[in-house]
Design a protein around this motif. Structure first.
Motif, short mmCIF file in Angstrom:
data_model
loop_
_atom_site.label_atom_id
_atom_site.label_comp_id
_atom_site.label_asym_id
_atom_site.label_seq_id
_atom_site.Cartn_x
_atom_site.Cartn_y
_atom_site.Cartn_z
N UNK A 122 0.82 -1.22 0.00
CA UNK A 122 0.00 0.00 0.00
C UNK A 122 0.85 1.27 0.00
N UNK A 123 0.42 2.22 -0.82
CA UNK A 123 1.08 3.53 -0.83
C UNK A 123 2.11 3.73 -1.91
N UNK A 124 2.48 2.68 -2.65
CA UNK A 124 3.49 2.85 -3.69
C UNK A 124 2.82 3.02 -5.06
N UNK A 125 3.47 3.78 -5.92
CA UNK A 125 3.00 3.98 -7.28
C UNK A 125 4.11 3.56 -8.23
N UNK A 126 4.02 2.35 -8.74
CA UNK A 126 5.04 1.82 -9.65
C UNK A 126 4.37 1.47 -10.98
N UNK A 127 4.81 2.12 -12.04
CA UNK A 127 4.26 1.85 -13.37
C UNK A 127 4.75 0.50 -13.86
N UNK A 128 3.83 -0.32 -14.36
CA UNK A 128 4.16 -1.66 -14.82
C UNK A 128 4.19 -1.74 -16.34
N UNK A 129 4.92 -2.70 -16.85
CA UNK A 129 4.99 -2.94 -18.30
C UNK A 129 4.81 -4.44 -18.53
N UNK A 130 3.61 -4.97 -18.30
CA UNK A 130 3.42 -6.43 -18.34
C UNK A 130 3.66 -7.02 -19.72
N UNK A 131 4.29 -8.20 -19.71
CA UNK A 131 4.52 -8.96 -20.93
C UNK A 131 3.69 -10.23 -20.85
N UNK A 159 11.77 0.23 -4.70
CA UNK A 159 12.58 0.60 -3.54
C UNK A 159 12.78 2.10 -3.42
N UNK A 160 12.77 2.81 -4.55
CA UNK A 160 12.82 4.27 -4.49
C UNK A 160 11.58 4.81 -3.81
N UNK A 161 10.42 4.21 -4.13
CA UNK A 161 9.16 4.60 -3.48
C UNK A 161 9.19 4.29 -1.99
N UNK A 162 9.67 3.10 -1.65
CA UNK A 162 9.73 2.69 -0.24
C UNK A 162 10.62 3.64 0.55
N UNK A 163 11.75 4.03 -0.02
CA UNK A 163 12.69 4.91 0.67
C UNK A 163 12.12 6.33 0.81
N UNK A 164 11.60 6.87 -0.29
CA UNK A 164 11.13 8.26 -0.27
C UNK A 164 9.89 8.45 0.60
N UNK A 166 9.09 6.29 3.11
CA UNK A 166 9.32 5.60 4.39
C UNK A 166 8.27 4.50 4.63
N UNK A 167 8.08 3.66 3.60
CA UNK A 167 7.11 2.57 3.65
C UNK A 167 7.85 1.25 3.87
N UNK A 168 7.27 0.38 4.67
CA UNK A 168 7.85 -0.93 4.90
C UNK A 168 6.96 -1.99 4.26
N UNK A 169 7.57 -2.96 3.62
CA UNK A 169 6.81 -4.07 3.05
C UNK A 169 6.44 -5.03 4.18
N UNK A 170 5.15 -5.19 4.40
CA UNK A 170 4.68 -6.01 5.52
C UNK A 170 3.58 -6.98 5.08
N UNK A 171 3.28 -7.93 5.95
CA UNK A 171 2.24 -8.90 5.69
C UNK A 171 0.88 -8.22 5.54
N UNK A 172 0.13 -8.64 4.52
CA UNK A 172 -1.22 -8.12 4.29
C UNK A 172 -2.23 -9.19 4.70
N UNK A 173 -3.13 -8.81 5.58
CA UNK A 173 -4.13 -9.77 6.06
C UNK A 173 -5.04 -10.24 4.94
N UNK A 174 -5.43 -9.30 4.08
CA UNK A 174 -6.22 -9.65 2.90
C UNK A 174 -5.37 -9.32 1.68
N UNK A 175 -4.97 -10.35 0.97
CA UNK A 175 -4.09 -10.17 -0.19
C UNK A 175 -4.89 -9.82 -1.44
N UNK A 176 -4.32 -8.96 -2.27
CA UNK A 176 -4.91 -8.59 -3.55
C UNK A 176 -4.37 -9.53 -4.62
#
Length: 293
Positions: A122-131, A159-164, A166-176
């Motif tokens: 949650x909280x990150x904005x990463x543009x994807x380029x799916x193949x 990781x640039x988003x996480x650093x800027x 200050x987000x930590x990757x954590x367990x999600x109770x309900x996964x998307x």
């Protein structure tokens, strides 16, 4: 006929048990049944048994010679477009249907895994380029190179988003699980002429020097090092899932220790299997979450 029927209908001789049947029937490692059957049947081919031991040392010798050549003439024959047209022709002409099926699945599943991780931080904005290729034509459009770039760009941007922020990757109770396809991947029938005989591992070993020939030394080095990001992706997935039980299945490890390009072909096969196993695990979790709701 589905490849699963090949093993499901195979007779078991207790005095001469088939090693591939044992691995196919084993359920300890998550793996799509159709893909597992296709891969194991491909592994049991005569080309893998007899041709691979001959081609692997020759391919690695070519890598050494090309490494020397590229250090002298670094820009010679460099063309991603030419490379992918050669790869497309080679896959269409010489690679077995099972091997081509597994290669196309890899791009498809890899894109879904990266999107799954992005969707569960949650909280990150990463543009994807799916193949998501369903036939061999997209190979012409720099498919292999874009796959490597997607992986690096995802790790850097996430990781640039996480650093800027200050987000930590954590367990999600309900996964998307919106990114994860649990229905059969719509891969079209692959070419199946008499020339399509090369198994997956032998084909990769043969194509690796070709890959090196048409890329700059930097591009080839970057591509081979991307394989060690398997551990990075596995750790990210384990954090959002809340379990690292399956990380032991990852063989391409520590990205901070670059490995020789000589083993790139073998490590690429391990990379593909790690992707299949992680995706199959996510499908298991998706089904469990749906039942629990």
């Amino acid at each position: 006929m589905s490849e699963t029927h090949y093993f499901e209908n195979m007779a078991h001789d207790k005095n001469d048990p088939n090693p591939f049947l044992a691995v196919y029937l084993d359920q300890s490692i998550p793996f799509n049944a159709e893909a597992k059957a296709a891969y194991l049947k491909d592994c049991s081919s005569k080309t893998r048994q007899f041709l691979l031991p001959l081609m692997r040392p020759l391919a690695r010798l070519m890598i050494i010679l090309l490494q020397i050549y590229k250090s002298i003439v670094p820009k010679a024959f460099t063309s991603s477009k030419a490379l992918h047209r050669v790869l497309h022709w080679g896959m269409k002409t010489f690679v077995s249907p099972s091997a081509n099926y597994m290669i196309l699945r890899h791009f498809y599943l890899g894109s879904e895994i990266l999107q799954f991780i992005r969707d569960n931080v949650p909280g990150v904005q990463v543009t994807m380029n799916p193949l998501k290729p369903t036939n061999l034509e997209p190979v012409k459009d720099d498919l292999f190179l874009i796959h490597d770039l997607n992986l690096y760009n995802f790790v850097i941007n996430l990781n640039s988003e996480l650093r800027s922020k200050n987000i930590e990757v954590t367990k999600q109770d309900i996964l998307n699980f919106d990114a994860i396809t649990s229905t059969p991947i719509p891969i079209e029938p692959m070419p199946n002429r008499w020339t399509n005989f090369l198994d997956l591992t032998t084909a990769i070993e043969c194509f690796t020097p070709i890959y090196q020939l048409f890329l700059t030394d930097n591009d080839f080095w970057r591509a081979t090092n991307s394989l060690q990001l398997d551990e990075t992706i596995g750790i990210l997935a384990s954090k959002v899932i809340g379990s690292n039980d399956r990380l032991a299945l990852i063989n391409n490890k520590h990205p901070m220790v670059p490995l020789s390009t000589l083993g790139a072909g073998f490590r690429l096969v391990l990379h593909g299997l790690a992707t299949e196993q992680l995706h199959a695990l996510l499908i298991e979790l998706k089904h469990k979450q749906m039942k629990a709701v």
